[in-house]
Design a protein around this motif. Structure first.
Motif, short mmCIF file in Angstrom:
data_model
loop_
_atom_site.label_atom_id
_atom_site.label_comp_id
_atom_site.label_asym_id
_atom_site.label_seq_id
_atom_site.Cartn_x
_atom_site.Cartn_y
_atom_site.Cartn_z
N TYR A 228 -10.68 2.87 -8.11
CA TYR A 228 -10.21 2.33 -9.38
C TYR A 228 -9.51 0.99 -9.18
O TYR A 228 -8.69 0.83 -8.28
N ARG B 118 -4.47 -0.67 -8.54
CA ARG B 118 -5.57 -0.34 -7.64
C ARG B 118 -5.32 1.03 -7.03
O ARG B 118 -4.21 1.32 -6.57
N TRP B 119 -6.33 1.85 -7.09
CA TRP B 119 -6.30 3.12 -6.39
C TRP B 119 -7.56 3.16 -5.55
O TRP B 119 -8.66 3.36 -6.05
N GLY C 282 -3.43 11.54 -6.91
CA GLY C 282 -4.59 10.65 -6.93
C GLY C 282 -4.74 10.02 -8.31
O GLY C 282 -3.77 9.79 -9.01
N LEU C 283 -5.95 9.76 -8.70
CA LEU C 283 -6.24 9.19 -10.01
C LEU C 283 -6.39 10.35 -10.99
O LEU C 283 -7.29 11.17 -10.85
N GLY D 37 -6.99 7.17 0.99
CA GLY D 37 -6.72 6.53 -0.28
C GLY D 37 -5.30 6.00 -0.37
O GLY D 37 -4.38 6.53 0.23
N TYR E 5 -0.32 8.62 0.30
CA TYR E 5 0.08 9.93 -0.22
C TYR E 5 1.35 10.41 0.45
O TYR E 5 1.61 10.15 1.61
N GLN F 266 0.62 9.03 -6.16
CA GLN F 266 0.55 9.14 -4.71
C GLN F 266 1.60 10.09 -4.15
O GLN F 266 1.44 10.60 -3.06
N ARG G 27 0.85 -1.19 0.00
CA ARG G 27 0.00 0.00 0.00
C ARG G 27 0.88 1.24 0.00
O ARG G 27 1.69 1.43 0.89
N ALA H 130 -2.56 3.52 -3.19
CA ALA H 130 -2.37 2.82 -4.46
C ALA H 130 -1.64 1.52 -4.18
O ALA H 130 -0.87 1.41 -3.22
N ILE I 128 -1.77 7.15 -11.71
CA ILE I 128 -2.03 6.84 -10.32
C ILE I 128 -0.86 7.45 -9.57
O ILE I 128 0.24 6.91 -9.57
#
Length: 167
Positions: A89, A84-85, A114-115, A70, A19, A126, A16, A72, A124
């Protein structure tokens, strides 16, 4: 190349990725602003006299909350790349669809966080720093946060048969 349980072999797993400092500061500023707006709405009785304000503030709180948590995650398996976000997403890309990959770098807010959609394709993002650009006809720009993670990702793609362009 499967494990005894029949699961596909994972060649790379970013874990994982949360941010970085700049996006966290921006989200923190949004939280402070939202608290200020909520305080003003409560002290002026706007929540009681205008119920849609409460709905809008609740929606904004949920959106900021989802963004704050959030993350990624990028994985390379022997036959696909998984993106994966969280929370919005998920994508599985067959390895045969990946034409090439190349190292990239993300500086400041040039791409946002972010996305993201842009001239580079889908991003994607972060954090700033090392990233990888995937070419599938349309591109993917994937931030990886560290040079070590970027190198492991590119090595896994090369092991899976993707044409990797080194800088």
């Amino acid at each position: 190349m499967r494990t005894s349980s029949g699961d596909p072999v994972i060649l790379f797993d970013s874990g994982r990725m949360f941010y970085g400092r700049l996006p966290r500061a921006i989200i923190g500023g949004a939280v402070v602003l939202l608290i200020g707006i909520l305080s003003a709405a409560v002290t002026t009785d706007a929540l009681r006299t205008d119920p849609p304000v409460a709905v809008l503030l609740a929606g904004a709180a949920v959106a900021v909350g989802l963004l704050a948590f959030g993350f990624a995650r990028i994985q390379v398996l022997e036959n696909e790349v998984r993106l994966r976000w969280f929370p919005f997403y998920r994508r599985r890309i067959p390895m045969a669809a990946v034409r090439s990959a190349a190292p990239a770098a993300i500086h400041g807010l040039r791409y946002g966080f972010g996305l993201r959609f842009g001239g580079f394709g889908l991003g994607i993002i972060q954090d700033t720093g090392p990233a990888v650009q995937l070419d599938l006809g349309r591109g993917y720009l994937l931030s990886l946060g560290t040079a070590e993670r970027q190198e492991r990702f590119l090595a896994a793609l090369a092991a899976a048969g993707v044409d990797v362009h080194r800088a």
